[in-house]
Design a protein around this motif. Structure first.
Motif, PDB file in Angstrom:
ATOM      1  N   VAL A 218      -0.693  18.250 -61.875  1.00  0.00           N
ATOM      2  CA  VAL A 218       0.520  17.602 -61.362  1.00  0.00           C
ATOM      3  C   VAL A 218       1.611  18.630 -61.114  1.00  0.00           C
ATOM      4  O   VAL A 218       2.264  18.635 -60.063  1.00  0.00           O
ATOM      5  CB  VAL A 218       1.009  16.521 -62.346  1.00  0.00           C
ATOM      6  N   ASN A 247      -3.265  13.984 -61.080  1.00  0.00           N
ATOM      7  CA  ASN A 247      -3.077  12.548 -61.227  1.00  0.00           C
ATOM      8  C   ASN A 247      -2.106  12.063 -60.149  1.00  0.00           C
ATOM      9  O   ASN A 247      -0.903  12.323 -60.218  1.00  0.00           O
ATOM     10  CB  ASN A 247      -2.527  12.246 -62.625  1.00  0.00           C
ATOM     11  N   THR A 250       1.065  10.024 -61.283  1.00  0.00           N
ATOM     12  CA  THR A 250       2.201  10.793 -61.788  1.00  0.00           C
ATOM     13  C   THR A 250       2.873  11.574 -60.670  1.00  0.00           C
ATOM     14  O   THR A 250       4.107  11.681 -60.625  1.00  0.00           O
ATOM     15  CB  THR A 250       1.735  11.755 -62.899  1.00  0.00           C
ATOM     16  N   ASN A 254       6.794  11.147 -59.814  1.00  0.00           N
ATOM     17  CA  ASN A 254       7.678  12.304 -59.970  1.00  0.00           C
ATOM     18  C   ASN A 254       8.359  12.685 -58.657  1.00  0.00           C
ATOM     19  O   ASN A 254       9.557  12.993 -58.632  1.00  0.00           O
ATOM     20  CB  ASN A 254       6.882  13.502 -60.493  1.00  0.00           C
ATOM     21  N   ALA A 292       1.785   9.255 -68.465  1.00  0.00           N
ATOM     22  CA  ALA A 292       3.178   9.290 -68.009  1.00  0.00           C
ATOM     23  C   ALA A 292       3.449   8.120 -67.070  1.00  0.00           C
ATOM     24  O   ALA A 292       2.598   7.728 -66.273  1.00  0.00           O
ATOM     25  CB  ALA A 292       3.447  10.615 -67.294  1.00  0.00           C
ATOM     26  N   TRP A 293       4.627   7.544 -67.185  1.00  0.00           N
ATOM     27  CA  TRP A 293       5.119   6.458 -66.337  1.00  0.00           C
ATOM     28  C   TRP A 293       4.399   5.125 -66.567  1.00  0.00           C
ATOM     29  O   TRP A 293       5.045   4.114 -66.737  1.00  0.00           O
ATOM     30  CB  TRP A 293       5.038   6.816 -64.846  1.00  0.00           C
TER      31      TRP A 293
END
Length: 526
Positions: A218, A247, A250, A254, A292-293
């Motif tokens: 990422v 990913n 992500t 982002n 994440a997220w």
């Protein structure tokens, strides 16, 4: 500042399927395509058309699909060294395929030219140019993937750029720099992309394809975007060969929510968590709670200080509103929890506790967790604890006794039988049942009794069962913690039990799972 539009390219169905244990049927792949189209992904790489019966079936199904946003990309390789592009069977299949976009991968690293395809650097440039030109002449939009670009660039930057230039001059609408071994760090990606951008000029569109071997997939992708790349390739949840691909979930969040690039837009971004979990569930994988997220724990708060801060102003301990990606805030219950966590949890299930009761709950949680209990994944057991403190708990039954017999015969067959004696509504019930193990037998025996009084509990099914030994050094007499996930077809809840006897721990969790369902039924009926 206006940021360029970033094109999203999903490789889940091709590159992602190269990951260990990853497999989907053709029909399941179509479901993924529909979900990605709904999310707003621009290009979906479906794989090698006609490379095997499953791919042949997939492309036949996709040809009939009417997608609202996404376009399908068919994947292939540059021509063989001993045949013209127009005569190469693989390229002919790509040219005849319905997909409007063809992505072809070609060699860049001289190590591969020498050891794998056995062609000279000059011949490789011809393979690239001929293959791209042929597909462009067939009316295809061509994306060129420069395999092992960054490995090659570190050894011979001039030749690496020459491969990109050959594809661009032949008509490729985009050249993609691939970190195929996942061997690069963000500063190396940024330096290389900056140099390529300067040499090829703004008229050549760039893409980035990273793997995650150094866990920088990422970060490397974002580094490339900051240097002018306008297409990001990746897979849902980062699945893929070895340690996986960048990913895409992500990357999307982002870039749009942190760097201000346009990818999905507000409405579609709110579907990100749902889509990520959908793909995992279809692959029979548990969604990573720490993703994440979109992970269940991505916006989970446990420490009392953190929870107090969140209640005052969520931005104190959250980088973003979880709702923007379709996720939810979670307040975890543990020995670290504060009074505010307990009060909010009680309020969420319609209970009213005063401050003194909340403190008693905290002390009870601390005591139980010291004995090995854990309530973060056992929301059902924790709600029962709250109800007991609030005076709104009613036991499902009164236990007299239970017994389990496990018998292995000389022929190797193992049989398990459970007998329970319980009291429900003033009546004594004695039931016996067989099962494929102690917990299954106990579950069957208990249901044989309670369903006579509470028939609606037949809808409750156990969907997961996990056991953990808490003090391994004690060997077979160690304390055991059991987690059970149950579902009524609509909700899923967790329950837990702890005991030095694994069957007793399982019984505790089993009873909690059913009692929670009954408590919930009372709430819904009130």
């Amino acid at each position: 500042m206006t940021h360029p539009k970033i094109e999203t390219y999903d490789a889940t169905l091709r590159d992602g399927m190269q990951g260990e244990g990853m497999s989907l049927t053709a029909a399941e792949k179509v479901r993924v395509v529909r979900k990605l189209d709904e999310l707003g992904v621009d290009l979906i790489e479906a794989g090698f058309p006609a490379s095997n019966p499953k791919e042949l079936e997939l492309f036949g199904l996709l040809e009939k699909e009417e997608l609202q946003h996404a376009q399908i990309a068919a994947f292939g390789m540059t021509r063989r060294r001993d045949v013209a592009a127009a005569d190469d069977p693989s390229l002919q299949i790509l040219a005849q395929c319905f997909a409007p976009v063809c992505t072809i991968v070609g060699k860049t690293w001289k190590l591969h030219l020498e050891k794998v395809v056995r062609v000279t650097p000059e011949e490789n440039l011809e393979l690239i140019a001929d293959s791209v030109s042929y597909l462009v002449s067939a009316g295809k939009r061509v994306v060129y993937d420069s395999e092992h670009f960054f490995d090659s660039y570190r050894e011979d930057p001039e030749y690496s750029v020459a491969c990109l230039r050959a594809a661009a001059r032949a008509g490729a609408e985009r050249v993609v720099l691939c970190d195929t071994n996942g061997s690069s760090l963000p500063h190396q990606i940024a330096d290389a992309v900056r140099s390529v951008r300067a040499q090829l000029g703004e008229e050549v569109a760039l893409g980035i394809h990273c793997h995650n071997d150094l866990e920088c997939g990422v970060a490397n992708t974002i580094a490339a975007v900051t240097e002018g790349v306008t297409q990001v390739q990746g897979t849902m949840n980062g699945i893929g060969e070895r340690t996986g691909n960048a990913n895409l979930v992500t990357v999307i969040a982002n870039l749009e929510l942190r760097l201000g690039h346009e990818l999905l837009g507000t409405e579609r971004m709110a579907k990100l968590t749902e889509t990520a979990h959908f793909v995992d569930e279809l692959l029979n994988r548990n969604p990573d709670p720490r993703a994440a997220w979109v992970g269940r724990s991505a916006f989970a708060h446990k420490g009392g200080l953190h929870v107090a801060g969140i209640r005052a102003d969520a931005t104190t301990f959250e980088h973003s509103d979880p709702a923007v990606v379709g996720n939810e805030r979670e307040l975890l219950v543990s020995e670290l929890a504060g009074k505010h966590t307990i009060l909010e949890k009680a309020s969420d299930v319609g209970l009213t506790l005063d401050d003194a009761a909340a403190v008693r709950v905290i002390e009870r949680v601390k005591e139980l967790e010291h004995r090995g209990y854990q309530f973060e994944a056992a929301d059902g057991s924790f709600e029962l604890l709250l109800r007991k403190e609030a005076g709104e708990y009613e036991p499902l039954f009164r236990l007299e006794s239970w017994r389990v017999i496990v018998e292995q015969r000389a022929d190797g067959k193992v049989e398990t039988e459970a007998t329970i004696k319980v009291w429900l509504d003033g009546e004594r019930y004695v039931t016996t049942a067989e099962g494929n193990g102690p917990v299954n037998a106990l579950d069957a025996a208990l249901r044989a009794a309670i369903l006579q009084v509470h028939p609606h509990l037949a809808d409750v099914q156990l969907v997961n069962f996990k056991v953990r030994i808490l003090d391994e050094t004690h060997g077979t007499d160690a304390i055991t913690r059991v987690f059970i996930d149950a579902s009524d077809g609509t909700e899923v809840w967790g329950s837990t039990g702890v005991h030095e006897n694994i069957i007793a721990a399982s019984w505790q969790a089993l009873v909690d799972s059913l009692e929670f369902a009954e408590q919930g039924a009372r709430v819904r009926q009130s």
